[in-house]
Each structure stands twice: as structure tokens, then as C-alpha cells.
Scaffold this motif. Sequence first.
Motif, PDB file in Angstrom:
ATOM      1  N   HIS A   8      30.895  -8.875  57.064  1.00  0.00           N
ATOM      2  CA  HIS A   8      30.583  -7.600  57.705  1.00  0.00           C
ATOM      3  C   HIS A   8      30.417  -6.554  56.609  1.00  0.00           C
ATOM      4  CE1 HIS A   8      31.832  -4.810  61.273  1.00  0.00           C
ATOM      5  NE2 HIS A   8      30.898  -4.247  60.534  1.00  0.00           N
ATOM      6  N   THR A  10      29.927  -3.080  55.180  1.00  0.00           N
ATOM      7  CA  THR A  10      30.127  -1.695  55.606  1.00  0.00           C
ATOM      8  C   THR A  10      30.059  -0.708  54.442  1.00  0.00           C
ATOM      9  OG1 THR A  10      32.530  -1.945  55.412  1.00  0.00           O
ATOM     10  CG2 THR A  10      31.553  -2.311  57.600  1.00  0.00           C
ATOM     11  N   GLY A 111      27.072  -3.846  58.947  1.00  0.00           N
ATOM     12  CA  GLY A 111      28.039  -3.265  59.873  1.00  0.00           C
ATOM     13  C   GLY A 111      27.704  -1.860  60.317  1.00  0.00           C
ATOM     14  N   GLU A 114      24.464  -1.261  64.801  1.00  0.00           N
ATOM     15  CA  GLU A 114      25.147  -1.784  65.992  1.00  0.00           C
ATOM     16  C   GLU A 114      24.457  -3.016  66.568  1.00  0.00           C
ATOM     17  OE1 GLU A 114      28.110  -2.462  68.472  1.00  0.00           O
ATOM     18  OE2 GLU A 114      28.164  -0.969  66.878  1.00  0.00           O
ATOM     19  N   VAL A 117      25.540  -5.941  64.490  1.00  0.00           N
ATOM     20  CA  VAL A 117      26.929  -6.300  64.794  1.00  0.00           C
ATOM     21  C   VAL A 117      26.991  -7.096  66.099  1.00  0.00           C
ATOM     22  CG1 VAL A 117      29.215  -5.375  65.384  1.00  0.00           C
ATOM     23  CG2 VAL A 117      27.898  -4.363  63.496  1.00  0.00           C
ATOM     24  N   GLN A 118      26.280  -6.646  67.119  1.00  0.00           N
ATOM     25  CA  GLN A 118      26.279  -7.365  68.400  1.00  0.00           C
ATOM     26  C   GLN A 118      25.685  -8.773  68.243  1.00  0.00           C
ATOM     27  OE1 GLN A 118      27.855  -6.514  71.139  1.00  0.00           O
ATOM     28  NE2 GLN A 118      28.529  -4.665  70.103  1.00  0.00           N
ATOM     29  N   ARG A 121      28.204 -10.989  66.627  1.00  0.00           N
ATOM     30  CA  ARG A 121      29.245 -11.400  67.593  1.00  0.00           C
ATOM     31  C   ARG A 121      28.779 -12.574  68.442  1.00  0.00           C
ATOM     32  NH1 ARG A 121      30.827  -5.272  68.951  1.00  0.00           N
ATOM     33  NH2 ARG A 121      32.427  -5.041  67.344  1.00  0.00           N
ATOM     34  N   TYR A 136      36.128 -14.432  59.325  1.00  0.00           N
ATOM     35  CA  TYR A 136      35.460 -13.142  59.383  1.00  0.00           C
ATOM     36  C   TYR A 136      36.007 -12.255  58.270  1.00  0.00           C
ATOM     37  CZ  TYR A 136      34.660  -8.372  61.102  1.00  0.00           C
ATOM     38  OH  TYR A 136      34.331  -7.045  61.216  1.00  0.00           O
ATOM     39  N   GLN A 138      35.578  -8.500  56.148  1.00  0.00           N
ATOM     40  CA  GLN A 138      35.042  -7.147  56.219  1.00  0.00           C
ATOM     41  C   GLN A 138      35.280  -6.443  54.895  1.00  0.00           C
ATOM     42  OE1 GLN A 138      36.855  -4.247  58.946  1.00  0.00           O
ATOM     43  NE2 GLN A 138      34.789  -3.853  59.699  1.00  0.00           N
TER      44      GLN A 138
END
Length: 150
Positions: A8, A10, A111, A114, A117-118, A121, A136, A138
Motif C-alpha cells: 500500500h 502512501t 493508497g 480510492e 485501494v478498492q 481489496r 499486507y 503499508q
Amino acid sequence: MTELLFYHLTRRRLEQVLPELLEKTLQRGWRAVVKGGTPERIDDLNNVLWTYGRASFLPHGVKADGFEDKQPIYLTTEDERPNGAQVLFLVDGADTADVSVYDRVCDLFDGNDEDAVQAARMRWKRAKDAGHKLTYWQQSETGWVKKAEG
């Protein structure tokens, strides 16, 4: 069973993170495929891997370069593995039909997006339902933090 690692992003961009992960892959004696969503993205990554660091060199190639079977790192938009890679890197929402041909699949996603990110998932859920080992990660201020396993 294939190990899947979700990264992820960010704090740092893909162009900063991917070369570091590819260096670690090569240090382990593994080969890699990097699968992107568009030919333009693959062209961008091809350029990044040539220029990301002054003292670094990541041997890599694309189909147009030829010798696909000899490339330690192969960049593509297709589900192909001409170099016998052990590791697949999925970037920009790219997906693969069969993770089982790899020892490890690294799914890197933005990240700050959106939709990305979805979509990640959904890929996590699908991989978990298939019984794969999942981790996972981050980004934090100090590096990567393991947030979940499945």
C-alpha cells in the motif's frame, strides 16, 4: 501455494519503490516479471529502471529488446513469463489469471487513489478465498509496516 504481498503506497511513488523491491529480488537470485496496465506505463517504467539511481543498474528488458528468456526483469502488459520468473510484480491495477506459476506475487497499489485501494481489496479477497498466503504492507514514516496477514 503462492505467497502474495500487497504493498500500500502512501508516502513514496511506485517509481521510487519498485526499483528497491526489484533489487532485493535479484539479490535473492530470483527473476521477475513486472506487469503494468498499459504499454505507456511499461515504457515509463523501462525508462525509470535505467535512470533511477546513479550507482545502480537493474538488468531488464521488454519484448522489443528481444532475448525475453534471458531478461532478469521482464516488463510487460501481458500474462507471460518468458524468463521463468519466480516473482510477479503487479502495478497500476494490473492483474493476472494464474498466480500459481509464481512463488511470490507483489501487488503494488496507490493508497492515495480510492479506486486503486478498492480494487486491491477485491484482489486480496479473491486471493484469500483461493487459500493463498497473504501479507499486507503499508508505508510509514520509517519504512514498511506489516499490517495484516491472511
